[in-house]
Design an enzyme around this catalytic site. Structure first.
Site, PDB file in Angstrom:
ATOM      1  N   ARG A   7      44.895  56.774 -29.874  1.00 31.81           N
ATOM      2  CA  ARG A   7      44.437  55.434 -29.516  1.00 31.81           C
ATOM      3  C   ARG A   7      45.676  54.544 -29.385  1.00 31.81           C
ATOM      4  O   ARG A   7      46.644  54.703 -30.121  1.00 31.81           O
ATOM      5  CB  ARG A   7      43.518  54.858 -30.588  1.00 31.81           C
ATOM      6  CG  ARG A   7      43.038  53.451 -30.229  1.00 31.81           C
ATOM      7  CD  ARG A   7      42.191  52.831 -31.314  1.00 31.81           C
ATOM      8  NE  ARG A   7      41.800  51.487 -30.926  1.00 31.81           N
ATOM      9  CZ  ARG A   7      41.491  50.539 -31.789  1.00 31.81           C
ATOM     10  NH1 ARG A   7      41.511  50.780 -33.085  1.00 31.81           N
ATOM     11  NH2 ARG A   7      41.151  49.335 -31.364  1.00 31.81           N
ATOM     12  N   HIS A   8      45.635  53.596 -28.478  1.00 34.45           N
ATOM     13  CA  HIS A   8      46.755  52.674 -28.249  1.00 34.45           C
ATOM     14  C   HIS A   8      47.124  51.900 -29.511  1.00 34.45           C
ATOM     15  O   HIS A   8      46.337  51.785 -30.448  1.00 34.45           O
ATOM     16  CB  HIS A   8      46.408  51.698 -27.124  1.00 34.45           C
ATOM     17  CG  HIS A   8      45.260  50.800 -27.469  1.00 34.45           C
ATOM     18  ND1 HIS A   8      45.397  49.660 -28.241  1.00 34.45           N
ATOM     19  CD2 HIS A   8      43.943  50.893 -27.161  1.00 34.45           C
ATOM     20  CE1 HIS A   8      44.216  49.078 -28.382  1.00 34.45           C
ATOM     21  NE2 HIS A   8      43.314  49.807 -27.737  1.00 34.45           N
ATOM     22  N   GLY A   9      48.320  51.319 -29.492  1.00 32.38           N
ATOM     23  CA  GLY A   9      48.778  50.465 -30.587  1.00 32.38           C
ATOM     24  C   GLY A   9      48.045  49.135 -30.612  1.00 32.38           C
ATOM     25  O   GLY A   9      47.322  48.772 -29.678  1.00 32.38           O
ATOM     26  N   ASN A  14      43.109  42.872 -31.151  1.00 31.47           N
ATOM     27  CA  ASN A  14      42.735  43.750 -32.269  1.00 31.47           C
ATOM     28  C   ASN A  14      42.930  43.022 -33.597  1.00 31.47           C
ATOM     29  O   ASN A  14      42.062  43.067 -34.474  1.00 31.47           O
ATOM     30  CB  ASN A  14      43.587  45.024 -32.308  1.00 31.47           C
ATOM     31  CG  ASN A  14      43.330  45.992 -31.187  1.00 31.47           C
ATOM     32  OD1 ASN A  14      44.277  46.550 -30.652  1.00 31.47           O
ATOM     33  ND2 ASN A  14      42.077  46.211 -30.818  1.00 31.47           N
ATOM     34  N   GLY A  21      37.432  45.820 -24.601  1.00 28.70           N
ATOM     35  CA  GLY A  21      36.825  46.541 -23.498  1.00 28.70           C
ATOM     36  C   GLY A  21      37.829  46.727 -22.381  1.00 28.70           C
ATOM     37  O   GLY A  21      38.927  47.214 -22.593  1.00 28.70           O
ATOM     38  N   ARG A  57      47.690  48.220 -22.462  1.00 30.46           N
ATOM     39  CA  ARG A  57      47.947  48.548 -23.866  1.00 30.46           C
ATOM     40  C   ARG A  57      48.088  50.044 -24.086  1.00 30.46           C
ATOM     41  O   ARG A  57      48.885  50.490 -24.905  1.00 30.46           O
ATOM     42  CB  ARG A  57      46.890  47.929 -24.768  1.00 30.46           C
ATOM     43  CG  ARG A  57      45.451  48.351 -24.489  1.00 30.46           C
ATOM     44  CD  ARG A  57      44.475  47.440 -25.245  1.00 30.46           C
ATOM     45  NE  ARG A  57      43.086  47.798 -25.074  1.00 30.46           N
ATOM     46  CZ  ARG A  57      42.288  47.332 -24.135  1.00 30.46           C
ATOM     47  NH1 ARG A  57      42.748  46.492 -23.225  1.00 30.46           N
ATOM     48  NH2 ARG A  57      41.011  47.698 -24.085  1.00 30.46           N
ATOM     49  N   GLU A  80      38.833  52.083 -21.417  1.00 31.82           N
ATOM     50  CA  GLU A  80      37.910  51.725 -22.495  1.00 31.82           C
ATOM     51  C   GLU A  80      36.517  51.459 -21.944  1.00 31.82           C
ATOM     52  O   GLU A  80      36.347  51.155 -20.751  1.00 31.82           O
ATOM     53  CB  GLU A  80      38.427  50.491 -23.241  1.00 31.82           C
ATOM     54  CG  GLU A  80      37.563  50.009 -24.392  1.00 31.82           C
ATOM     55  CD  GLU A  80      37.301  51.024 -25.483  1.00 31.82           C
ATOM     56  OE1 GLU A  80      36.619  52.044 -25.219  1.00 31.82           O
ATOM     57  OE2 GLU A  80      37.754  50.802 -26.617  1.00 31.82           O
ATOM     58  N   ARG A  81      35.548  51.584 -22.804  1.00 28.82           N
ATOM     59  CA  ARG A  81      34.163  51.268 -22.464  1.00 28.82           C
ATOM     60  C   ARG A  81      34.075  49.803 -22.039  1.00 28.82           C
ATOM     61  O   ARG A  81      34.608  48.916 -22.709  1.00 28.82           O
ATOM     62  CB  ARG A  81      33.293  51.510 -23.701  1.00 28.82           C
ATOM     63  CG  ARG A  81      31.825  51.287 -23.487  1.00 28.82           C
ATOM     64  CD  ARG A  81      31.086  51.550 -24.777  1.00 28.82           C
ATOM     65  NE  ARG A  81      29.655  51.599 -24.565  1.00 28.82           N
ATOM     66  CZ  ARG A  81      28.773  51.780 -25.534  1.00 28.82           C
ATOM     67  NH1 ARG A  81      29.176  51.953 -26.783  1.00 28.82           N
ATOM     68  NH2 ARG A  81      27.486  51.811 -25.259  1.00 28.82           N
ATOM     69  N   LYS A  91      33.886  41.077 -32.924  1.00 31.25           N
ATOM     70  CA  LYS A  91      33.230  42.367 -33.175  1.00 31.25           C
ATOM     71  C   LYS A  91      31.901  42.201 -33.902  1.00 31.25           C
ATOM     72  O   LYS A  91      31.050  43.080 -33.853  1.00 31.25           O
ATOM     73  CB  LYS A  91      34.147  43.279 -33.994  1.00 31.25           C
ATOM     74  CG  LYS A  91      35.337  43.780 -33.231  1.00 31.25           C
ATOM     75  CD  LYS A  91      36.174  44.698 -34.096  1.00 31.25           C
ATOM     76  CE  LYS A  91      37.385  45.173 -33.317  1.00 31.25           C
ATOM     77  NZ  LYS A  91      38.203  46.084 -34.114  1.00 31.25           N
TER      78      LYS A  91
END
Length: 177
Positions: A7-9, A14, A21, A57, A80-81, A91
């Site tokens: 997974r990306h950083g 985040n 997304g 990213r 990404e979704r 979130k």
């Protein structure tokens, strides 16, 4: 085939608990450091090819990890979704049980149905099996896609509450054709 699934950083979004997304965001300072740490962890591993989501990213993470060691190929199946109306939102607004229920396959709020994400992942895995059978492949993507890879390759149905996929998460798989 050996797969390194990443997974990306971390990004600013985040760190704030905002959903990204398909919003194109860059790594923050911590995300760059996470990718550098992962580069150190993988520096003695043979990587023949790297596939990345086309989102910045993920591409940044891929470039930090492999630099010029191997070819980096962008693939839309790894994006990404699409989180529809929830992109950029907290979130807390995301109903995980609802949006990860493969029987319900909800697209409320214009969120990409989870079965569509699984189809993208399955198609990509089949592509790898056909074209990279004896290779070591690095895949850099996003949390939903990484979870779909994990579920598909382990035969499980792990939902987001089952285990956390942190930034620069790494999982390895050996795949037979």
């Amino acid at each position: 085939m050996h797969i390194y699934l990443v997974r990306h950083g971390q990004t600013l979004e985040n760190s704030k608990g905002h959903m990204q997304g398909t919003i194109d965001t860059v790594l923050n300072k911590k995300g760059i450091e996470e990718a550098k740490e992962l580069r150190e962890k993988l520096k003695n591993k043979e990587i023949d090819v790297c596939f990345s989501s086309p989102l910045i990213r993920a591409l940044q993470t891929a470039f930090i990890i492999v630099g010029d060691r191997c070819l980096i190929l962008k693939d839309n199946r790894l994006r990404e979704r699409n989180l529809g109306y929830l992109e950029g939102e907290s979130k807390d607004l995301y109903a995980m049980d609802k949006y990860w229920d493969t029987k319900l396959n909800s697209n409320d709020n214009h969120i990409e149905p989870i079965n569509d994400v699984y189809k993208r992942v399955e198609d990509f895995i089949n592509y790898l099996k056909e074209n990279y059978e004896d290779k070591n492949v690095l895949i850099v993507s996003h949390s939903a896609v990484v979870r779909c890879f994990h579920n598909f390759l382990t035969g499980t149905i792990a939902k987001p509450d089952d285990f956390k996929i942190d930034n620069c998460y790494l999982e390895e798989f050996d795949i037979k054709k």
